[in-house]
Design a protein around this motif. Structure first.
Motif: not given
Length: 190
Positions: A7-8, A10-11, A49
């Motif tokens: 997720h990090e 992707r952000r 996100y």
């Protein structure tokens, strides 16, 4: 088997897509749709996100500030105090493609921040941090820290000249102007 998503990462990819949109098309072109298209995802995936466009912009501003800060922190300049201070100042002006990209996106952010109190506070915080860094660098290298306002203004002015009128001043001329200014700075009285 379910796909594992970092997720990090992707952000970070989404904020970098926002930077590219600003760099290429300007801050006014930023929308959930344009950033999602640049990132190669759907608007719904982007909203997962960053629920609001402002969330994406705040994250992108924070990451850009962190990126420049990390580059400065990683420096281990050598030479005279002027050489070391010049090395720090060069990280703040767009004398190469990476810094030109960052400065162009940052200019878009601060343009938007003029109309948005939350973004303005973030922009102001970054400017206070930059001024604090320059003051510490001046003081740590034996210069009069009261010169921080002039140095900060020079860095900002040279940045704008390089961004807005790139053919009228070269990175080499910017370095020479910075060096001349730094060599003329008063030393801290003992």
């Amino acid at each position: 088997m379910p796909r594992i998503v970092d997720h990090e990462a992707r952000r970070r990819e989404l904020t970098e897509a926002l930077w590219r949109v600003i760099h290429r098309d300007g801050i006014e072109a930023v929308s959930v749709r344009t950033v999602a298209a640049e990132a190669g995802c759907s608007p719904g995936a982007l909203r997962h996100y960053f629920p609001e466009q402002k969330d994406l912009i705040v994250s992108a501003m924070d990451r850009m500030s962190e990126r420049a800060g990390a580059r400065i922190t990683a420096l281990e300049p050598t030479g005279s105090p002027v050489d070391r201070l010049l090395a720090y100042c060069e990280q703040l002006v767009p004398v190469d493609d990476e810094r030109r990209f960052e400065a162009g996106a940052w200019l878009g952010f601060i343009t938007r921040a003029r109309r948005d109190p939350e973004l303005r506070e973030l922009s102001d915080r970054v400017q206070r941090s930059l001024r604090g860094f320059l003051s510490q660098a001046l003081d740590g290298l034996g210069f009069d820290a009261d010169e921080v306002v002039r140095l900060h203004a020079l860095v900002d002015g040279l940045t704008l000249h390089l961004l807005l009128h790139p053919g009228q001043i070269t990175p080499e001329e910017v370095r020479a102007r910075l060096r001349a200014h730094l060599e003329g700075l008063p030393r801290r009285s003992v």
